[in-house]
Motif scaffolding. Structure first.
Motif, PDB file in Angstrom:
ATOM      1  N   HIS A  29      -4.711 -10.571   2.641  1.00 28.65           N
ATOM      2  CA  HIS A  29      -3.437 -11.185   2.279  1.00 28.65           C
ATOM      3  C   HIS A  29      -2.871 -10.513   1.029  1.00 28.65           C
ATOM      4  O   HIS A  29      -3.614 -10.021   0.177  1.00 28.65           O
ATOM      5  N   ARG A  30      -1.566 -10.548   0.940  1.00 33.98           N
ATOM      6  CA  ARG A  30      -0.889 -10.159  -0.294  1.00 33.98           C
ATOM      7  C   ARG A  30      -0.385 -11.425  -0.963  1.00 33.98           C
ATOM      8  O   ARG A  30       0.190 -12.305  -0.294  1.00 33.98           O
ATOM      9  N   GLY A  64       0.339  -0.536   5.831  1.00 32.03           N
ATOM     10  CA  GLY A  64       1.362   0.481   5.644  1.00 32.03           C
ATOM     11  C   GLY A  64       2.737  -0.089   5.386  1.00 32.03           C
ATOM     12  O   GLY A  64       3.035  -1.240   5.725  1.00 32.03           O
ATOM     13  N   GLY A  65       3.579   0.709   4.762  1.00 32.38           N
ATOM     14  CA  GLY A  65       4.975   0.346   4.550  1.00 32.38           C
ATOM     15  C   GLY A  65       5.197  -0.758   3.540  1.00 32.38           C
ATOM     16  O   GLY A  65       6.219  -1.457   3.596  1.00 32.38           O
ATOM     17  N   LEU A  66       4.278  -0.943   2.598  1.00 28.07           N
ATOM     18  CA  LEU A  66       4.429  -1.997   1.599  1.00 28.07           C
ATOM     19  C   LEU A  66       5.440  -1.572   0.535  1.00 28.07           C
ATOM     20  O   LEU A  66       5.543  -0.390   0.188  1.00 28.07           O
ATOM     21  N   THR A  67       6.175  -2.526   0.011  1.00 28.78           N
ATOM     22  CA  THR A  67       7.154  -2.251  -1.044  1.00 28.78           C
ATOM     23  C   THR A  67       7.023  -3.302  -2.135  1.00 28.78           C
ATOM     24  O   THR A  67       6.602  -4.443  -1.869  1.00 28.78           O
ATOM     25  N   PRO A  68       7.381  -2.958  -3.371  1.00 29.31           N
ATOM     26  CA  PRO A  68       7.307  -3.961  -4.442  1.00 29.31           C
ATOM     27  C   PRO A  68       8.313  -5.085  -4.232  1.00 29.31           C
ATOM     28  O   PRO A  68       9.412  -4.869  -3.721  1.00 29.31           O
ATOM     29  N   ALA A  69       7.911  -6.283  -4.608  1.00 36.23           N
ATOM     30  CA  ALA A  69       8.875  -7.374  -4.683  1.00 36.23           C
ATOM     31  C   ALA A  69       9.771  -7.136  -5.894  1.00 36.23           C
ATOM     32  O   ALA A  69       9.456  -6.338  -6.787  1.00 36.23           O
ATOM     33  N   GLY A  89       2.355   6.153  -1.610  1.00 34.59           N
ATOM     34  CA  GLY A  89       3.557   5.333  -1.541  1.00 34.59           C
ATOM     35  C   GLY A  89       3.196   3.899  -1.203  1.00 34.59           C
ATOM     36  O   GLY A  89       2.394   3.264  -1.893  1.00 34.59           O
ATOM     37  N   GLY A  90       3.775   3.382  -0.127  1.00 34.59           N
ATOM     38  CA  GLY A  90       3.486   2.012   0.283  1.00 34.59           C
ATOM     39  C   GLY A  90       2.359   1.892   1.288  1.00 34.59           C
ATOM     40  O   GLY A  90       2.171   0.814   1.870  1.00 34.59           O
ATOM     41  N   ASP A  91       1.606   2.979   1.511  1.00 38.46           N
ATOM     42  CA  ASP A  91       0.471   2.954   2.435  1.00 38.46           C
ATOM     43  C   ASP A  91      -0.823   2.876   1.635  1.00 38.46           C
ATOM     44  O   ASP A  91      -1.060   3.705   0.737  1.00 38.46           O
ATOM     45  N   LEU A  92      -1.664   1.894   1.976  1.00 37.38           N
ATOM     46  CA  LEU A  92      -2.904   1.685   1.237  1.00 37.38           C
ATOM     47  C   LEU A  92      -4.082   1.568   2.196  1.00 37.38           C
ATOM     48  O   LEU A  92      -3.966   0.958   3.264  1.00 37.38           O
ATOM     49  N   ARG A  93      -5.197   2.160   1.787  1.00 41.02           N
ATOM     50  CA  ARG A  93      -6.473   1.935   2.464  1.00 41.02           C
ATOM     51  C   ARG A  93      -7.342   1.063   1.567  1.00 41.02           C
ATOM     52  O   ARG A  93      -7.521   1.362   0.379  1.00 41.02           O
TER      53      ARG A  93
END
Length: 675
Positions: A619-620, A641-646, A599-603
């Motif tokens: 940075h994003r 964690g908890g990232l969402t698409p713009a 989901g919105g969690d990335l390693r």
């Protein structure tokens, strides 16, 4: 009166209940690095049982693991938990006052930074965190915790080790074998001291292997499970001897807690005596239980010396968990003012400076005010100790140490937590955060303000910063020039050496001068023989570079002098200080990749940049080109964690940069993630 055992043991047995970091309700990742990650991607600080696990099933958010089964290759969170900052070498400058000793008592600090389980490996999204800044008075920090329902052996997480090492402080993991009344099982003690067919102690080797892989400095052994016999006492002594031998070969250390005796029973002595002397001899030092008396410490110190050991290898325990700097202590029994110190000092749970604050007043400002009171004393100035203060603060007892010994050196006065993240004075993340691995080498004397007039308030401030999350704020109605001591240093001056100061005047009118000393003060507490170099002042962030014209040799102290040029309150802010011969830009890392996604969690993982790197930043890059800070780390992996698409975004772009000692950044390396 010494604390009851119930108070002390409940603290150790229920570390998971402390108000600290947010927990998760899911299980942690499995131990096999070659298997897919079945649990959440958030990495946590590691904890284990020695070998056998409890009966039943673990509670929510807890994973039961056996240290005996641990391997570095199978540790899926190792990249997030392993410190990469070596232990810095320290020196002791001329003491800040006449009572601080340079070669006697030392300080060991036992701190619980969070729960045993669900303690994030690389900080979290809150500024409400114990972020120690008075490292100059501490020799060893113990990563305290453990409980019968979660795990008994704790490895410190990387941010804490990175920050401590940057200041020359060793960090020990904790082994807590709890009393039966709090869930302890004698089998766990037997597991720890088990022998293999060759007569070796496999758990001793495992402990040393963990400390080596994780980059910390040894172990604190606290065996408090009662019911043992002489055979178990003998086994535990053999285990300790082997642990110390193996640890010493790797440059690690071992502390024994005054608990189990040679009979195998648990009987807290409050002294070094015949009942625990073999365990002291099998360790580098011993934490003396809180029930010590003035006479027992004298006899303990004498006994240590008769064994050919230093009396300062004994830490006399002082429990500050419940009352902190309000605690009444027989200081003369440990660190008398007029005679030699009797033993060293063990501070149990100084994170009281955070934990005692009400939830609605536990801001970074509130915490640091309490922490300054605890470590510096009521005067809040180590050069002017208040001798009537009933709390004998460490700054009045132990001489401060510094690790600022080589050029380039820089600090942006980042304490390792903040309300926002700043880069060059601009906010690039408005999310509160903590990550001690991003903490700077901080001033060892917080805070020296030398003036014949009204003393201003000096503190870390979190309402604005040049970089990171904090700056130094000097505030007050100045009636005379004031000198703020910043760093004791040993920096060689070359032909091209310059000092760069980044500062801002928020209110009032003041002349600013850089203070540079190339010799020691004439006596403890005296002002260093500064040369003053004027710098321009402005109402916005300004970086000023000054040549050290006419100076040679070694910079031994750095500070600033502020001279009021008008009336009213002055608010002056220091955002950065650097000493360099040339501007150095680090090389970029390589191989940036997303190693796991849910989901919105990335390693994320990457390869180390060649050469010196202070840390890495992630940075994003948003569709409009805005760069949003997601985190920084000294490791080669990071979790977001908890990232969402713009809106309208089908792919996200992420950048990692190397950051050097001077806070110059490399070119970015980029990875794209499809939503």
């Amino acid at each position: 009166m010494n604390p009851t055992r119930r108070t002390v043991l409940m603290a150790g047995a229920t570390a998971a209940l402390l108000p600290a970091l947010p927990a998760t309700t899911a299980a942690a990742a499995p131990a096999d690095a070659t298997a897919p990650l079945a649990g959440p991607l958030q990495p946590y600080a590691s904890y284990w049982y020695p070998d056998s696990l409890p009966s039943g099933t673990p509670g929510a958010g807890i994973t039961w693991r056996s240290l005996k089964a641990w391997t570095a290759a199978g540790d899926t969170d190792l990249a997030f938990n392993a410190s990469r900052v070596p232990l810095a070498t320290r020196f002791t400058p001329t003491p800040a006052n006449s009572t601080a000793r340079t070669d006697q008592a030392r300080i060991q600090s036992l701190v619980s930074f969070g729960p045993t389980a669900s303690n994030p490996s690389q900080g979290s999204a809150t500024a409400d965190y114990y972020a120690p800044t008075h490292w100059a008075y501490v020799d060893e920090l113990v990563f305290w915790g453990g409980s019968s329902g979660e795990g008994l052996i704790l490895a410190p997480n990387a941010p804490i080790v990175d920050a401590a090492h940057r200041h020359g402080v060793r960090v020990l993991g904790n082994i807590f074998l709890p009393p039966v009344a709090y869930g302890g099982q004698l089998q766990w003690t037997r597991d720890l001291a088990q022998r293999d067919a060759a007569g070796r102690y496999p758990l001793a080797a495992q402990l040393v292997a963990v400390a080596t892989a994780y980059g910390f400095d040894g172990w604190f052994v606290n065996a408090e499970t009662g019911g043992g016999n002489a055979a178990l006492g003998t086994a535990m002594l053999g285990f300790m001897r082997e642990l110390k031998s193996l640890a010493a070969a790797q440059g690690q250390r071992v502390t024994w807690y005054d608990s189990m005796t040679t009979s195998g029973s648990v009987s807290w002595q409050g002294a070094l005596n015949s009942s625990n002397e073999p365990f002291f001899q099998a360790a580098d030092d011993m934490f003396v239980d809180f029930r010590w008396s003035a006479s027992s410490l004298v006899s303990s110190g004498n006994r240590a010396q008769q064994l050919g050991r230093s009396r300062y290898e004994l830490w006399a325990g002082v429990d500050v968990e419940s009352s902190g700097s309000n605690r009444t202590v027989n200081w003369d029994a440990i660190v008398p003012r007029t005679t030699a110190h009797v033993t060293s000092l063990g501070l149990y749970r100084p994170e009281w400076t955070r934990n005692h604050l009400p939830a609605n007043a536990r801001t970074p400002k509130d915490f640091h005010a309490a922490d300054d009171r605890f470590w510096t004393g009521r005067s809040l100035d180590p050069v002017r100790p208040d001798t009537a203060d009933p709390w004998r603060a460490p700054a009045t007892v132990v001489a401060d140490r510094s690790t600022v010994t080589s050029v380039p050196f820089a600090s942006v006065f980042n304490t390792g937590h903040g309300l926002r993240w700043y880069e060059n004075g601009a906010v690039t993340s408005d999310t509160p955060w903590n990550h001690l691995g991003l903490q700077d080498r901080l001033p060892s004397r917080q805070w020296v303000a030398r003036t014949t007039g009204t003393r201003p308030a000096v503190s870390f401030d979190f309402t604005d910063a040049w970089r990171g999350g904090s700056s130094v704020l000097v505030e007050g109605a100045l009636t005379a020039p004031v000198i703020i001591d910043l760093y004791a240093t040993r920096l060689a001056i070359g032909a091209n050496t310059v000092v760069e100061l980044t500062h801002r005047t928020d209110a009032g009118s003041v002349n600013v001068e850089l203070a540079v000393a190339t010799a020691e003060p004439a006596a403890p507490g005296a002002t260093p023989p500064y040369t003053y170099l004027p710098v321009t002042s402005a109402g916005s962030w300004q970086s000023v570079v000054r040549q050290l014209t006419g100076l040679s040799g070694t910079i031994r102290a750095l500070g600033v002098r502020l001279t009021p040029t008008g009336s009213g309150t002055v608010r002056w802010r220091l955002g950065g200080l650097a000493v360099r011969d040339a501007v150095q830009t680090p090389a970029a890392p390589t191989g940036l990749r997303i190693t796991a996604a849910a989901g919105g969690d990335l390693r994320f993982g990457w390869n180390a940049a060649p050469g010196a790197v202070r840390h890495y930043t992630l940075h994003r890059v948003l569709p409009d080109g805005t760069r949003r800070f997601l985190g920084g780390t000294g490791q080669l992996a990071h979790f977001a964690g908890g990232l969402t698409p713009a809106q309208g975004e089908t792919t996200a772009r992420f950048e990692v940069r190397s950051v050097g000692e001077l806070y110059t950044s490399s070119a970015p390396v980029t990875v794209i993630h499809s939503w």
